[in-house]
Design an enzyme around this catalytic site. Structure first.
Site, short mmCIF file in Angstrom:
data_model
loop_
_atom_site.label_atom_id
_atom_site.label_comp_id
_atom_site.label_asym_id
_atom_site.label_seq_id
_atom_site.Cartn_x
_atom_site.Cartn_y
_atom_site.Cartn_z
N TYR A 24 -36.74 40.39 -8.11
CA TYR A 24 -37.78 39.51 -7.57
C TYR A 24 -39.16 40.12 -7.79
CZ TYR A 24 -40.94 37.37 -4.22
OH TYR A 24 -42.03 36.78 -3.65
N SER A 106 -50.41 38.59 2.01
CA SER A 106 -49.87 37.33 1.52
C SER A 106 -49.46 36.42 2.69
CB SER A 106 -48.64 37.60 0.64
OG SER A 106 -47.95 36.41 0.33
N GLN A 127 -54.44 35.82 2.13
CA GLN A 127 -54.16 34.90 1.03
C GLN A 127 -53.44 33.67 1.56
OE1 GLN A 127 -50.73 34.49 -0.14
NE2 GLN A 127 -51.28 32.95 -1.66
N TYR A 129 -51.85 29.54 0.46
CA TYR A 129 -51.50 28.48 -0.48
C TYR A 129 -51.88 27.12 0.11
CZ TYR A 129 -48.38 31.83 -2.86
OH TYR A 129 -47.87 32.91 -3.53
N THR A 155 -54.86 30.70 -3.29
CA THR A 155 -54.10 30.66 -4.54
C THR A 155 -53.89 29.22 -4.99
OG1 THR A 155 -52.98 32.74 -4.05
CG2 THR A 155 -51.92 31.29 -5.64
N ARG A 164 -37.38 31.33 -12.11
CA ARG A 164 -37.30 32.76 -12.45
C ARG A 164 -35.83 33.11 -12.61
NH1 ARG A 164 -41.70 33.74 -7.64
NH2 ARG A 164 -43.36 32.57 -8.68
N LYS A 254 -57.96 32.09 -6.40
CA LYS A 254 -57.06 32.93 -7.21
C LYS A 254 -56.15 32.06 -8.06
CE LYS A 254 -53.57 36.59 -6.73
NZ LYS A 254 -52.43 35.92 -7.40
N HIS A 278 -50.65 34.70 -12.03
CA HIS A 278 -49.61 34.95 -11.01
C HIS A 278 -48.65 36.04 -11.48
CE1 HIS A 278 -48.66 32.71 -7.20
NE2 HIS A 278 -47.61 33.50 -7.24
#
Length: 381
Positions: A24, A106, A127, A129, A155, A164, A254, A278
């Site tokens: 991860y 975060s 940070q 979202y 972000t 991923r 960001k 990212h």
């Protein structure tokens, strides 16, 4: 300290962490092309060696958003870093505080804003979202403000989550039921030091900032399902008016790679911008930040404070990014590897390495202040 470079810390982190957690941290989206480009393109940036230019008094300090930083480096937001080591975000923030550099928490952190506020005296950044539930966003911004966070890093490059493949293969995401849980438990058992120090003694393992929105005793599957369901694909630049109206402190956007988007950030009144892909974890095939940074710096560099992340593993890389137009660099994997390998001590040592490497690089390119690093420092640009 045995480790000497970020690459050494990466290997130590690989040995210490269960596979699902290391993959991860280490991996990118799809074929990981952009992840590789971040490293390869930055490595190709060549600096001019200058001689006989008095470099006896080198000063690395800068001011970022009204706060003095001992060097043009900060610890950027890394989700789930709190399980790389016991209460990992607290350990990393303490190392940043001791080094005199910014730390950005975060939204997807294990340690909450409240826990961080109690652990460190130096104000941190937060940070965020764009989420479907605007009430959660407003609550988080209010808490960050009330607890003294000095900057909001918003972000914008994750309207949806990318695939991923390493996470799927390791059993972190992609399936439900008991099988992935058993797979992760088995991997943790193969790393007994982490399993005891973090898995058993480092609880709770939830996401502290969004815990009120999650079901009781939410596991990893619940957390990733919630994240996927709450990212906001319908977001546009006009939606950032919400952020600008709610957050009165420095606002840093960001996730920008294009000049046109950078100009939009200026229009909405952003104070800063992070040129970022990212860490190669979103659009695979996007350009490296090394290539994206210079045209953005030329277009908007004087209108806001320009930061960058992606592929930075040394103080030499920091000098390269400053020469390309950044005012500062946010580290990601570099500090997370060090945290996983050796906790707070590892992060502190990594920052000392960055400082020492910057001093040597600046001396050899013939400058003694960060502001003197510019395109003339480059040999191949």
């Amino acid at each position: 300290m045995r480790a000497a470079t970020a690459l050494d810390y990466r290997e130590l982190a690989r040995r210490r962490l269960p596979r699902f957690l290391f993959d991860y941290l280490d991996g990118g989206s799809y074929g990981e092309t952009t992840l590789r480009r971040n490293l390869q393109d930055l490595e190709q940036v060549t600096l001019r060696q200058r001689v006989l230019r008095d470099v006896s008094n080198i000063d690395l300090s800068v001011e970022l958003f009204g706060q003095k930083s001992a060097m043009p480096v900060g610890l950027g937001p890394v989700g789930f870093s709190g399980i790389c080591a016991r209460r990992g975000e607290v350990q990393a923030a303490r190392a940043a505080e001791a080094a005199g550099v910014p730390f950005c928490l975060s939204t997807m952190s294990v340690c909450s804003l409240d826990e961080m506020s109690a652990a460190v005296a130096r104000p941190i950044w937060f940070q965020l979202y764009m989420m479907r539930d605007r009430a959660i966003m407003r609550d988080l911004m209010a808490k960050a403000r009330d607890l003294g966070c000095t900057a909001l890093v918003f972000t914008v490059d994750a309207p949806v989550g990318a695939v991923r493949y390493r996470d799927i293969r390791a059993g972190l995401i992609g399936s439900t039921g008991w099988r992935p849980t058993i797979k992760r438990v088995w991997q943790a058992m193969q790393h007994p030091s982490w399993a005891w120090d973090v898995g058993v003694s480092g609880r709770p393992h939830g996401l502290g900032n969004i815990a009120p929105a999650l079901p009781d005793k939410a596991g990893l599957d619940d957390i990733f399902a919630w994240i996927g369901a709450n990212l906001e694909p319908g977001v546009s630049w006009k939606d950032l008016d919400i952020i600008r109206s709610e957050w009165k402190g420095p606002l840093i956007i960001k996730g920008v790679l294009e000049v046109e988007d950078a100009r939009e950030a200026v229009k909405i009144g952003a104070d800063g911008l992070v040129v970022s892909n990212h860490g190669g974890r979103q659009l695979d095939g996007a350009p490296s930040t090394t290539l994206a940074l210079p045209p953005i710096a030329d277009a908007v560099g004087d209108d806001l404070t320009l930061l960058v992340d992606g592929g930075v593993r040394s103080g030499l890389d920091v000098v390269r990014m400053i020469a390309l137009g950044a005012k500062g660099v946010l580290l990601g994997r570099a500090w997370a590897y060090a945290l996983a390998a050796a906790g707070e001590q590892g992060v502190a040592h990594m920052l000392k390495l960055m400082e020492a490497e910057m001093r040597v690089a600046m001396a050899l390119v013939g400058v003694n202040r960060v502001a003197a690093i510019d395109r003339q420092t480059l040999a191949n640009w």
